[in-house]
Design an enzyme around this catalytic site. Structure first.
Site, PDB file in Angstrom:
ATOM      1  N   CYS A 111       0.813  -1.225   0.000  1.00  0.00           N
ATOM      2  CA  CYS A 111       0.000   0.000   0.000  1.00  0.00           C
ATOM      3  C   CYS A 111       0.844   1.273   0.000  1.00  0.00           C
ATOM      4  CB  CYS A 111      -0.963  -0.020   1.168  1.00  0.00           C
ATOM      5  SG  CYS A 111      -1.965  -1.502   1.165  1.00  0.00           S
ATOM      6  N   HIS A 247      -3.401   6.835   1.695  1.00  0.00           N
ATOM      7  CA  HIS A 247      -3.837   5.504   1.256  1.00  0.00           C
ATOM      8  C   HIS A 247      -5.192   5.213   1.899  1.00  0.00           C
ATOM      9  CE1 HIS A 247      -4.281   1.329   0.664  1.00  0.00           C
ATOM     10  NE2 HIS A 247      -3.933   0.987   1.891  1.00  0.00           N
ATOM     11  N   ASN A 277     -10.120  -0.958   0.145  1.00  0.00           N
ATOM     12  CA  ASN A 277      -8.674  -0.764   0.104  1.00  0.00           C
ATOM     13  C   ASN A 277      -8.130  -1.392  -1.193  1.00  0.00           C
ATOM     14  OD1 ASN A 277      -5.900  -1.080   0.391  1.00  0.00           O
ATOM     15  ND2 ASN A 277      -5.995  -1.697   2.552  1.00  0.00           N
TER      16      ASN A 277
HETATM   17  N1  ACO Z   1     -17.735  -8.640  11.211  1.00  0.00           N
HETATM   18  C1  ACO Z   1     -18.152  -8.752  12.478  1.00  0.00           C
HETATM   19  N2  ACO Z   1     -17.311  -8.929  13.508  1.00  0.00           N
HETATM   20  C2  ACO Z   1     -15.984  -8.971  13.223  1.00  0.00           C
HETATM   21  C3  ACO Z   1     -15.499  -8.871  11.915  1.00  0.00           C
HETATM   22  C4  ACO Z   1     -16.434  -8.705  10.882  1.00  0.00           C
HETATM   23  N3  ACO Z   1     -16.065  -8.578   9.584  1.00  0.00           N
HETATM   24  N4  ACO Z   1     -14.148  -8.941  11.946  1.00  0.00           N
HETATM   25  C5  ACO Z   1     -13.806  -9.095  13.233  1.00  0.00           C
HETATM   26  N5  ACO Z   1     -14.910  -9.130  14.010  1.00  0.00           N
HETATM   27  C6  ACO Z   1     -15.010  -9.277  15.440  1.00  0.00           C
HETATM   28  C7  ACO Z   1     -13.790  -9.911  16.058  1.00  0.00           C
HETATM   29  O1  ACO Z   1     -13.897 -11.316  16.012  1.00  0.00           O
HETATM   30  C8  ACO Z   1     -13.863  -9.379  17.471  1.00  0.00           C
HETATM   31  O2  ACO Z   1     -14.810 -10.113  18.201  1.00  0.00           O
HETATM   32  P1  ACO Z   1     -14.554 -10.432  19.760  1.00  0.00           P
HETATM   33  O3  ACO Z   1     -14.506  -9.088  20.438  1.00  0.00           O
HETATM   34  O4  ACO Z   1     -15.733 -11.248  20.114  1.00  0.00           O
HETATM   35  O5  ACO Z   1     -13.256 -11.178  19.803  1.00  0.00           O
HETATM   36  C9  ACO Z   1     -14.424  -7.955  17.290  1.00  0.00           C
HETATM   37  O6  ACO Z   1     -15.071  -7.958  16.008  1.00  0.00           O
HETATM   38  C10 ACO Z   1     -13.389  -6.877  17.293  1.00  0.00           C
HETATM   39  O7  ACO Z   1     -12.315  -7.267  16.463  1.00  0.00           O
HETATM   40  P2  ACO Z   1     -11.100  -6.335  16.171  1.00  0.00           P
HETATM   41  O8  ACO Z   1     -10.098  -7.061  15.337  1.00  0.00           O
HETATM   42  O9  ACO Z   1     -10.652  -5.754  17.484  1.00  0.00           O
HETATM   43  O10 ACO Z   1     -11.794  -5.192  15.333  1.00  0.00           O
HETATM   44  P3  ACO Z   1     -11.215  -3.801  14.911  1.00  0.00           P
HETATM   45  O11 ACO Z   1     -12.036  -2.724  15.448  1.00  0.00           O
HETATM   46  O12 ACO Z   1      -9.720  -3.743  15.137  1.00  0.00           O
HETATM   47  O13 ACO Z   1     -11.470  -3.797  13.348  1.00  0.00           O
HETATM   48  C11 ACO Z   1     -10.230  -4.062  11.352  1.00  0.00           C
HETATM   49  C12 ACO Z   1     -10.841  -4.767  12.535  1.00  0.00           C
HETATM   50  C13 ACO Z   1     -11.343  -3.380  10.558  1.00  0.00           C
HETATM   51  C14 ACO Z   1      -9.554  -5.104  10.482  1.00  0.00           C
HETATM   52  C15 ACO Z   1      -9.223  -2.998  11.831  1.00  0.00           C
HETATM   53  O14 ACO Z   1      -8.337  -3.573  12.773  1.00  0.00           O
HETATM   54  C16 ACO Z   1      -8.427  -2.389  10.722  1.00  0.00           C
HETATM   55  O15 ACO Z   1      -8.961  -1.737   9.857  1.00  0.00           O
HETATM   56  N6  ACO Z   1      -7.095  -2.547  10.759  1.00  0.00           N
HETATM   57  C17 ACO Z   1      -6.219  -1.985   9.758  1.00  0.00           C
HETATM   58  C18 ACO Z   1      -6.308  -2.840   8.573  1.00  0.00           C
HETATM   59  C19 ACO Z   1      -5.645  -2.239   7.382  1.00  0.00           C
HETATM   60  O16 ACO Z   1      -5.768  -1.071   7.115  1.00  0.00           O
HETATM   61  N7  ACO Z   1      -4.974  -3.095   6.634  1.00  0.00           N
HETATM   62  C20 ACO Z   1      -4.461  -2.764   5.379  1.00  0.00           C
HETATM   63  C21 ACO Z   1      -3.062  -2.286   5.415  1.00  0.00           C
HETATM   64  S1  ACO Z   1      -2.608  -1.886   3.839  1.00  0.00           S
HETATM   65  C22 ACO Z   1      -1.825  -3.173   2.992  1.00  0.00           C
HETATM   66  O17 ACO Z   1      -0.646  -3.226   2.934  1.00  0.00           O
HETATM   67  C23 ACO Z   1      -2.675  -4.218   2.273  1.00  0.00           C
END
Ligand code: ACO
Length: 321
Positions: A111, A247, A277
């Site tokens: 990214c 990004h 993304n």
């Molecule tokens: N739907 C419903 N629930 C979900 C989902 C989903 N799609 N995904 C995870 N959960 C649940 C988890 O299991 C967890 O449940 P629990 O509390 O019972 O254990 C709860 O939701 C919270 O999970 P988190 O992982 O803490 O959720 P978070 O708020 O961190 O959101 C996310 C997850 C959206 C992935 C976030 O961490 C994020 O955006 N991170 C950055 C990702 C990113 O930008 N990556 C790309 C980098 S660029 C590249 O190089 C490709």
């Protein structure tokens, strides 16, 4: 001498997948995805490829710039998801466009890729090595997405963006670029050519795997640091910056960066609602949208900033037009 973007183009597949379609595949909901990521839809390839999308975005950028394909001296494609290994994606674009005078190579920095492609083009242009360069970010992330993993499949989309850059009078701003391979495990995807034990193409290692929280924390800390550093290094104040084109990974990341920089969110355009993304294509697609709808005006100073797998991150200042 510097490099100036004189044309942009983008392409997104016509097939649009909304959150409800994803909720039919994994345990999630439209509400959860929108609230946690800001993403409502993403474009997904149906017949298109990384090469075909790169070509279409490039054709549109050339048209916009008024530059003929034969005038292009360098083509850089940033991608982590090409349908070809050999020849490289940039050579495929060269052939399709008839850009017979270009030198071509690909870059892989996830990214951060478009920012690094821009910096590389800028170095060649400001160094007087080339006068006309085409940079492209093109990604078919749907091929690397594990559609059974709800923590990643909600995030990504496909598409391509391109920019034509020409050498011209002006200031060549210094970029800030960083990598931390020590934290690479936060976001991984094995090549399909890497044997894993009792290998099967459905093994999750062959798809993007991510420690979402680690990536989130990394992005909201390192991106503001890089932006502050690039402004300091170039003696540019925040007041001079019209747009921060980040990004497009997650609206909460963009909002948090704006807050840490103490800058109004209105200076941080977003289109991740529609595209998700798209990795190294995201900044290029957004710049193209902003150029077409008139938000980008000559003389504006813009910061572009990328971050992602590697880990890699970086920020650059540019003056539009
Ligand atoms: N739907 C419903 N629930 C979900 C989902 C989903 N799609 N995904 C995870 N959960 C649940 C988890 O299991 C967890 O449940 P629990 O509390 O019972 O254990 C709860 O939701 C919270 O999970 P988190 O992982 O803490 O959720 P978070 O708020 O961190 O959101 C996310 C997850 C959206 C992935 C976030 O961490 C994020 O955006 N991170 C950055 C990702 C990113 O930008 N990556 C790309 C980098 S660029 C590249 O190089 C490709």
């Amino acid at each position: 001498m510097t490099g100036i973007i004189c044309g942009t183009g983008s392409y997104a597949p016509s097939y649009v997948m909304d959150n409800n379609e994803i909720a039919a595949m994994v345990d999630t909901s439209d509400e959860w995805i929108k609230e946690r990521t800001g993403v409502a839809t993403r474009h997904i390839i149906k017949g298109e490829t990384t090469v075909s999308m790169a070509c279409e975005a490039a054709r549109r950028a050339l048209l916009d710039s008024g530059v003929r394909a034969e005038e292009v001296e360098l083509i850089i494609v940033s991608t982590i998801s090409s349908n070809v290994i050999l020849p490289c994606t940039a050579c495929e674009v060269q052939r399709e466009l008839g850009a017979e005078n270009a030198t071509c190579f690909d870059m892989s920095a996830a990214c951060s890729g478009f920012v690094l492609a821009y910096n590389t083009a800028l170095a060649y242009l400001s160094g007087g090595i080339y006068r006309t360069v085409l940079i492209i970010g093109s990604e078919s992330l749907s091929n690397l997405t594990n559609w059974k993993d709800r923590s990643t499949c909600i995030l990504f989309g496909d598409g391509a963006g391109a920019a034509v850059m020409k050498a011209g009078e002006g200031r060549a701003y210094l970029p800030v670029t960083c990598s931390d391979g020590g934290k690479g495990k936060a976001l991984t995807c094995l090549s399909r050519h890497t044997p894993v034990e009792s290998a099967h193409m459905n093994d999750p290692e062959y798809y993007m795997q991510m420690d979402g929280q680690a990536v989130f924390k990394f992005a909201v800390k390192k991106v503001p640091e890089a932006v502050n550093e690039v402004l300091r290094k170039n003696h540019v104040s925040k007041e001079e910056i019209t747009w921060y084109v980040l990004h497009q990974a997650n609206s909460r990341i963009v909002e948090s960066v704006a807050k840490r920089l103490e800058e109004p969110i209105e200076k941080f355009p977003m289109n991740l609602q529609e595209y998700g993304n798209t990795s190294s294509a995201s900044i290029a697609i957004l710049l193209d949208e902003m150029k077409r709808d008139g938000r980008l005006k000559n003389g504006q100073k813009i910061v572009i900033a990328g971050f992602g797998a590697g880990l890699t991150w970086g920020a650059s200042v540019m003056e539009w037009g």
